[in-house]
Design an enzyme around this catalytic site. Structure first.
Site, short mmCIF file in Angstrom:
data_model
loop_
_atom_site.label_atom_id
_atom_site.label_comp_id
_atom_site.label_asym_id
_atom_site.label_seq_id
_atom_site.Cartn_x
_atom_site.Cartn_y
_atom_site.Cartn_z
N ASP A 53 -0.67 -9.48 11.60
CA ASP A 53 -2.09 -9.40 11.02
C ASP A 53 -3.19 -10.42 11.71
O ASP A 53 -2.99 -11.61 11.64
CB ASP A 53 -1.99 -9.88 9.65
CG ASP A 53 -3.34 -9.68 8.85
OD1 ASP A 53 -4.29 -9.26 9.49
OD2 ASP A 53 -3.34 -9.99 7.58
N ASP A 369 -26.17 12.20 68.46
CA ASP A 369 -26.26 11.61 66.89
C ASP A 369 -27.77 11.89 66.75
O ASP A 369 -28.40 12.91 67.03
CB ASP A 369 -26.06 9.92 67.06
CG ASP A 369 -25.58 9.43 65.67
OD1 ASP A 369 -26.52 9.11 64.95
OD2 ASP A 369 -24.47 9.26 65.54
N ASP A 370 -28.19 11.24 65.64
CA ASP A 370 -29.83 11.51 65.30
C ASP A 370 -30.75 11.80 66.15
O ASP A 370 -30.66 10.94 67.08
CB ASP A 370 -30.12 10.11 64.19
CG ASP A 370 -31.10 10.32 63.48
OD1 ASP A 370 -31.55 11.30 63.41
OD2 ASP A 370 -31.31 9.40 62.79
N ARG A 446 -34.97 3.40 53.85
CA ARG A 446 -35.40 3.79 55.36
C ARG A 446 -36.29 4.91 55.59
O ARG A 446 -36.32 5.84 56.28
CB ARG A 446 -34.03 4.50 55.97
CG ARG A 446 -33.73 4.28 57.36
CD ARG A 446 -32.53 4.77 57.93
NE ARG A 446 -32.17 4.53 59.21
CZ ARG A 446 -31.66 5.25 60.03
NH1 ARG A 446 -31.18 6.58 59.71
NH2 ARG A 446 -31.33 4.93 61.03
N LYS A 479 -21.05 14.73 62.41
CA LYS A 479 -20.85 13.61 61.55
C LYS A 479 -22.09 13.48 60.35
O LYS A 479 -23.16 14.03 60.55
CB LYS A 479 -21.44 12.48 62.57
CG LYS A 479 -21.49 11.04 61.79
CD LYS A 479 -22.05 10.14 63.17
CE LYS A 479 -22.46 8.88 62.68
NZ LYS A 479 -22.96 7.99 63.58
N ASP A 481 -23.88 12.19 57.56
CA ASP A 481 -24.51 10.75 57.29
C ASP A 481 -25.44 10.72 55.93
O ASP A 481 -25.45 11.75 55.46
CB ASP A 481 -25.36 10.30 58.34
CG ASP A 481 -25.28 8.79 58.72
OD1 ASP A 481 -25.03 8.11 57.91
OD2 ASP A 481 -25.98 8.14 59.32
N MET A 482 -25.58 9.69 55.30
CA MET A 482 -26.28 9.42 54.07
C MET A 482 -26.79 8.11 54.11
O MET A 482 -26.11 7.31 54.02
CB MET A 482 -25.31 9.66 53.06
CG MET A 482 -25.68 10.01 51.54
SD MET A 482 -26.68 8.68 50.75
CE MET A 482 -26.89 9.41 49.24
N ASN A 483 -28.09 7.93 54.45
CA ASN A 483 -28.64 6.67 54.72
C ASN A 483 -29.59 5.85 53.77
O ASN A 483 -30.28 5.12 53.98
CB ASN A 483 -29.38 6.76 56.02
CG ASN A 483 -28.51 6.84 57.15
OD1 ASN A 483 -27.58 5.88 57.22
ND2 ASN A 483 -28.72 7.52 58.13
N CYS A 529 -19.90 9.32 56.70
CA CYS A 529 -20.77 8.01 57.23
C CYS A 529 -21.97 7.79 56.38
O CYS A 529 -22.30 8.84 55.46
CB CYS A 529 -21.41 8.35 58.63
SG CYS A 529 -22.52 6.96 58.99
N ASP A 551 -21.87 0.06 60.23
CA ASP A 551 -22.89 0.12 61.37
C ASP A 551 -22.66 -1.32 62.24
O ASP A 551 -23.53 -1.41 63.08
CB ASP A 551 -24.27 0.33 60.85
CG ASP A 551 -24.56 1.74 60.88
OD1 ASP A 551 -23.94 2.48 61.10
OD2 ASP A 551 -25.60 2.00 59.97
C1 GLA Z 1 -26.70 5.61 60.31
C2 GLA Z 1 -25.27 5.59 61.21
C3 GLA Z 1 -25.20 5.41 62.36
C4 GLA Z 1 -26.35 6.35 63.12
C5 GLA Z 1 -27.82 6.34 62.33
C6 GLA Z 1 -28.61 7.38 62.92
O1 GLA Z 1 -27.19 4.30 60.53
O2 GLA Z 1 -24.31 4.83 60.40
O3 GLA Z 1 -24.00 5.40 63.02
O4 GLA Z 1 -25.88 7.71 63.13
O5 GLA Z 1 -27.65 6.44 60.99
O6 GLA Z 1 -29.87 7.34 62.32
#
Ligand code: GLA
Length: 743
Positions: A53, A369-370, A446, A479, A481-483, A529, A551
């Site tokens: 209890d 890349d970008d 960003r 790739k 990505d998502m920033n 990413c 990064d």
């Molecule tokens: C992020 C990714 C990098 C590159 C940049 C491009 O920061 O982690 O590797 O691709 O975006 O804008």
């Protein structure tokens, strides 16, 4: 059958190779947790519960007036509910249509399957191996409001894995709101534990935090829309004295890429409760009569031989039962990515020249890349306009792809599908597709906004654009990505009552696109990413077999990031590249051989302008790629051991073949000293009775003194006495040692 239910005693027991998990339906029809740990017999451990209890720990009505010892406030439970006298952290918090916040779950029935069950719309473990897998479903019911909760336990016998998830169904006649719907609850009655969690920031992810579980609540989680750089959805509860090779430890990996909460509470009776699930802070799900809600899955494992074995259980589970598709065990291409080499400053010719030089050194794939689409010469515009910028490239995307694949290389490309720039044609056409609260200027990250991935029209647009690009150029890698983190949570589509569903619906939208692309383009290798490792979780690994780790490409920072990451995730998922020195993020100069040795503890590749490399460095690159390919199977499929921490004189790790025939040890010194103390490591995972030769290999093969070469020891000696490593020859010098069986 590793799942047993004794209907007379009410005991459920799940046995894996080395572990047991026990629960009991008691005479009040409550599902009580009685044991999780090393393998035991199915004895009734309910008898060991200590019931007295306790003041202010009330008693459910159905235990009878005179029993004050039975309290949900202290009993270990399988799935705890808010509102019925359990004042600890709880798993389920509901609000009925009348406003009442009470839930009370009673055992109803159970089912056992000789297979794993998937979760609609969500990633989960599956089986296409020889491992035997099972599922136990236990149905609980709240007879007052008609809510039914199915607790699911998936079992991979061989890997000592049990998964947890819940399906909540409204079988009543009135609407119910879910305010918290955890995936699991695990109660520990006894023991002093540490809580190991993984914290970080952009470009320095997954540092290790280990602290005692003290009275009160400790937690890690994310309210950023993604799992985050800041806390990883993996944690460990272990003995205070647990080491890599000794002690009891329990690991929990949340198979989910959105907002999560992992909580541990030590209560008044020194018991520990662990809860994991979707973060409840911004969650309110409407469950109408007939609706069901599926929680994401948690993978649990237990080891009583320390952290190394626990990690290996997770590595093999993720590599064999989460990662899917053609690339699951296929040799991943050594790639060159132009990001750190050119950033936005490129055209088709420049990229082609990098690809051509890289091909001559043995690189398999070129990744653009970008910056290849819309108006995108810096990171302030263009996101959402997924149309190749032919003016910038100087050709069509197909022409560039054809030229690169014509070199005998694969061609890959970057996307950031969940984003929209204010300065983009997409935003000008569909401002309501961005997450922006009415009458407010949205927060930027960003300099970009986030698309409302809970909307099907947004998902359809992204799918259409990506499918078009992937169908019309020879692309075999993406790739994704998502920033930025998500803020300004408001969907122009959801009504007020459903706005609390946005964060989870966002993740479901992302998963729908990934699943559709996975099925439509089975040969394309996806790399996840999020500004590096901001969404490095087992959920993403179901769709993207590898994820860009960070990064920060500095080799020495990476040893630390890779160390933390290795507690849960296998090397085959770790995106890792060699970049230039001085390193662009940390400013450090480290030898090319060390940069290569560190990147080899991952998917391996280069991220620099290879046309600017010296001939001498190019010779080294040829050797490094050859070396990596020679050891690929051992590195990607072996058993991983951490031999040191990044705080020691050197960071060292080992891959041991599962058949114990060989091992590869990598040692990265953190500095050089005059008159140095030696680095010394024990080497694990080999046959104690077999003899092995220790040989320095790779770039440093000829550099070490003869006296360090060719020593012969048994596996037992290597594991118990260990080996002394040659001293560093230069700042941040490294060694790779191949240990091979003489038999
Ligand atoms: C992020 C990714 C990098 C590159 C940049 C491009 O920061 O982690 O590797 O691709 O975006 O804008």
């Amino acid at each position: 059958m590793p799942i047993q239910f004794d209907s007379e005693t009410g005991i459920f027991q799940i046995d894996t190779k080395n572990t047991s998990y026990q629960m009991k339906v008691d005479d009040k029809k409550n599902l009580i947790h009685t044991y999780y740990g090393a393998k035991i017999d199915a004895d009734d451990l309910y008898k060991e519960l200590f019931m007295i209890d306790r003041g202010f720990s009330g008693n459910p009505h159905d235990v009878g007036k005179y029993d004050r010892t039975y309290s949900l406030d202290v009993l270990p439970q399988e799935y705890s509910c808010f509102g019925t006298g359990d004042y600890r952290i709880t798993g389920l918090h509901v609000q009925e249509d009348n406003g009442a916040r009470v839930a009370s779950l009673k055992y109803e029935k159970s089912e056992i399957y000789e297979k794993l069950l998937g979760i609609p719309g969500l990633p989960a473990i599956y089986n296409d191996t020889e491992n035997k897998c099972y599922t136990l479903s236990i149905f609980l019911k709240d007879y007052a409001n008609g809510l039914s909760v199915e607790l699911r336990y998936g079992v991979i016998e061989e890997l000592d894995v049990i998964t947890r998830s819940a399906i909540i169904r409204n079988e009543g006649t009135k609407k119910v709101y879910l305010l918290k719907a955890a995936s699991m609850n695990l109660d520990f009655q006894f023991g002093d534990y540490d809580f190991i969690t993984f914290y970080g920031r952009h470009a320095m992810e997954r540092n290790v935090s280990r602290s005692e579980i003290h009275h009160g609540v400790q937690s890690v989680g994310s309210v950023r829309g993604t799992s985050s750089h800041h806390y990883n959805p993996f944690s460990i509860i272990c003995d205070k004295n647990a080491t890599e090779q000794t002690g009891e430890c329990y690991g929990f990996s949340f198979v989910y890429s959105g907002e999560f909460l992992m909580e541990a509470e030590k209560d008044q009776a020194d018991q520990v409760r662990f809860i994991c699930g979707i973060h409840p802070d911004d969650f309110k799900w409407v469950l109408n009569p007939g609706d069901e809600f599926n929680t994401p899955q948690v993978i649990m494992s237990y080891s009583d031989t320390g952290l190394a074995k626990l990690s290996q259980n997770f590595h093999h589970t993720i590599a064999d039962h989460i990662v899917r598709g053609e690339w699951k065990h296929k040799e991943r291409p050594v790639l060159i990515n132009n990001w750190e080499g050119t950033f936005f400053d490129f055209n088709g010719d420049k990229l082609y020249n990098i690809a051509k030089d890289a091909k001559a050194l043995g690189v398999d794939m070129f990744v653009m890349d970008d910056g290849w689409f819309g108006k995108r010469d810096d990171d302030n515009s263009g996101l959402g306009d997924w149309y190749p910028n032919e003016k910038k490239l100087g050709c069509t995307l197909k022409e560039l792809g054809d030229k690169i694949t014509g070199l005998g290389m694969r061609f890959g490309i970057w996307f950031e599908p969940e984003m929209i720039s204010e300065d983009s044609d997409l935003y000008r056409a569909h401002p309501d597709w961005a997450l922006i609260a009415p009458d407010r200027a949205p927060g930027l990250g960003r300099n970009q906004l986030v698309l409302d991935m809970s909307r099907d029209d947004v998902c359809d647009y992204i799918l259409e654009r990506m499918s078009d690009i992937l169908s019309n150029a020879p692309i075999s890698y993406v790739k994704w990505d998502m920033n930025r983190s998500i803020s300004d949570k408001y969907s122009h589509r959801l009504d007020t009552e459903h706005e609390g569903e946005l964060s989870h619906r966002f993740v479901l939208g992302v998963y729908i696109i990934l699943e559709t692309l996975h099925n439509k383009f089975p040969s394309v290798l996806f790399e996840g990413c999020s500004g590096g490792g901001g969404r490095f979780d087992a959920g993403m690994m179901y769709y993207t077999p590898q994820i860009w780790l960070s990064d920060d490409t500095d080799a020495i920072c990476r040893t630390s990031i890779q160390y933390g990451t290795s507690f849960c995730y296998p090397i085959s998922t770790v995106g890792a590249h060699v970049s230039v020195v001085p390193n662009q993020q940390a400013g450090r100069i480290s030898p090319l051989s060390t940069r290569a040795a560190v990147a080899m503890a991952g998917t391996f590749g280069y991220e620099l302008d290879i046309t600017k490399m010296t001939d001498e460095d190019k010779e080294s690159v040829i050797k490094e790629i050859k070396f990596f390919k020679e050891y690929y199977e051992l590195i990607h499929e072996g058993n991983y051991f951490r031999l040191s921490t990044p705080k020691d004189i050197a960071t060292a790790w080992e891959m041991a073949a599962r058949d114990e025939s060989e091992a590869l040890v990598t040692v990265v010194y953190h500095g050089v000293e005059a008159n140095p103390a030696p680095a010394h490591f024990k080497v694990y995972g080999l046959n104690p009775d077999k003899k092995y030769t220790v040989k320095y290999v790779g770039d440093t093969e000829n550099a070490v003194e003869e006296k360090y070469q060719g020593h012969v020891y048994t596996g037992r000696t290597l594991a118990k006495a260990g080996i002394t490593i040659a001293p560093a020859l230069e700042e941040f010098g490294s060694y790779q040692l191949h240990i091979t069986s003489k038999d």
